[in-house]
Design an enzyme around this catalytic site. Structure first.
Site, short mmCIF file in Angstrom:
data_model
loop_
_atom_site.label_atom_id
_atom_site.label_comp_id
_atom_site.label_asym_id
_atom_site.label_seq_id
_atom_site.Cartn_x
_atom_site.Cartn_y
_atom_site.Cartn_z
N HIS A 1 1.48 17.01 23.14
CA HIS A 1 0.14 16.42 23.34
C HIS A 1 -0.31 15.72 22.07
CE1 HIS A 1 -0.89 20.32 21.60
NE2 HIS A 1 -2.14 19.94 21.40
N HIS B 1 -5.47 21.89 28.27
CA HIS B 1 -5.82 21.80 26.84
C HIS B 1 -6.13 20.34 26.53
CE1 HIS B 1 -5.69 22.68 22.55
NE2 HIS B 1 -4.75 21.77 22.38
N HIS C 1 1.74 27.75 18.06
CA HIS C 1 0.93 28.40 17.01
C HIS C 1 1.21 29.90 16.96
CE1 HIS C 1 -1.93 25.11 15.98
NE2 HIS C 1 -1.71 24.73 17.23
N HIS D 1 -2.80 15.91 19.84
CA HIS D 1 -3.49 16.43 18.65
C HIS D 1 -2.64 16.24 17.39
CE1 HIS D 1 -6.19 19.12 21.38
NE2 HIS D 1 -6.66 17.89 21.25
N ASP E 1 0.32 23.83 23.17
CA ASP E 1 -0.94 24.60 23.11
C ASP E 1 -1.45 24.98 24.49
OD1 ASP E 1 -0.85 24.27 20.38
OD2 ASP E 1 -2.60 22.95 20.24
N ASP F 1 -2.00 17.90 14.74
CA ASP F 1 -1.11 18.94 14.24
C ASP F 1 0.18 19.04 15.06
OD1 ASP F 1 -2.94 20.04 16.28
OD2 ASP F 1 -2.03 22.00 15.85
N HIS F 2 0.30 18.20 16.10
CA HIS F 2 1.52 18.19 16.91
C HIS F 2 2.30 16.89 16.79
CE1 HIS F 2 0.48 21.97 19.02
NE2 HIS F 2 -0.70 21.62 18.55
#
Ligand code: ZN
Ligand code: FE
Length: 268
Positions: free
Chosen positions: A68, A126, A181, A70, A143, A72-73
């Protein structure tokens, strides 16, 4: 970097793969799949730790899988693409720079360099285009599903997330669950608040504490363990229904129960 597993006996086509956890940021894992000198990474939010592992082990990066949008990905795509020219798969429905192969979910993709075929699953909730990747019995779920928890509903509805989680829960019990995570211990504190008398949760609390004390990831877990301990996969269980009803659920409808539990988790 933590060496996770070399699956011993398996009828699945990914048994030849080695999976490594590359820690990133505060609590992300970038999963690296290795076959010989070829590698694939899932959700490289940061390029640096990936480049370091590739260089140390003398690996080439053949492909990137993104779950996805975001940061941090997917924040490391550009820097990795500049060095290695990998193919980059990810959700076409989301705004992500650098995808070479946008996906919808439902596809099967062949990653010849690591001799793996991958099923792409659409798991919105999410985010609205969130994907998961299934390689043999290994599930890379970003996530959407966490150890004993699930992602926040940033873009999707409770209906969508509950249905995405149900589709993952329908996978075989021995499915290995690779989340993005390390949230397991925090999630277990909440799971225990939902079901204080669930012995499987009590046992997992002790196991996770011991694992973390050794500095090892609590992941992958298994779908069997998630179904026994993850409140978001247990919305039909009487104890979970009762806890949800004490936190605003007006009926025992699984989606209503899910929404109440997820809302309670946000405040927890
Ligand atoms: Zn996210
Ligand atoms: Fe994340």
């Amino acid at each position: 970097m933590t060496k996770i597993s070399a699956t011993t006996k398996s009828e699945h086509n990914s048994e030849h793969l080695e999976v490594l956890a590359i820690p990133a940021f505060r609590d992300n894992y970038i999963w690296l799949l290795r076959h010989g000198q070829m590698a694939v990474v899932v959700d490289p939010g940061d390029a640096e730790p990936v480049k370091q592992v590739l260089a140390e082990a003398g690996l080439s990066l053949a492909a990137i899988l993104i779950t996805h949008h975001h940061a941090d990905h997917q924040g490391g795509i550009a820097a990795l693409a500049a060095c290695y020219q990998p193919v980059v798969y990810g959700p076409g429905a989301e705004s992500i720079t650098g995808l070479t192969h946008p996906l919808q979910g439902g596809e099967t993709i062949e990653l010849a360099p690591i001799s793996a075929s991958i099923r792409v699953l659409s798991v919105p909730g999410h985010t609205r285009g969130h994907l998961a990747y299934l390689m043999g019995n290994r599930l890379f779920c970003g996530d959407t599903l966490f150890g004993a928890g699930c992602g926040r509903l940033f873009e999707g509805t409770p209906e969508q997330m509950a249905s995405s989680l149900q589709s993952l829960a329908a996978l075989p019990e021995d499915t290995e669950v690779y989340c993005a995570h390390e949230y397991t211990e925090m999630n277990l504190r909440f799971a225990l608040a939902v079901e204080p008398d669930n012995p499987a949760i009590q046992q997992r609390v002790a196991d996770a504490a011991a694992t973390r004390a050794r500095g090892v990831p609590t992941l992958p877990s298994t779908m069997a363990l998630e179904k026994a301990t993850n409140p978001f996969l247990r919305c039909a269980e009487p104890a979970v229904v009762a806890a949800a009803q004490a936190h605003g659920a007006k009926t025992n409808d699984p989606v209503v129960v899910f929404a109440a539990i997820r809302g309670w988790r946000n405040e927890f």
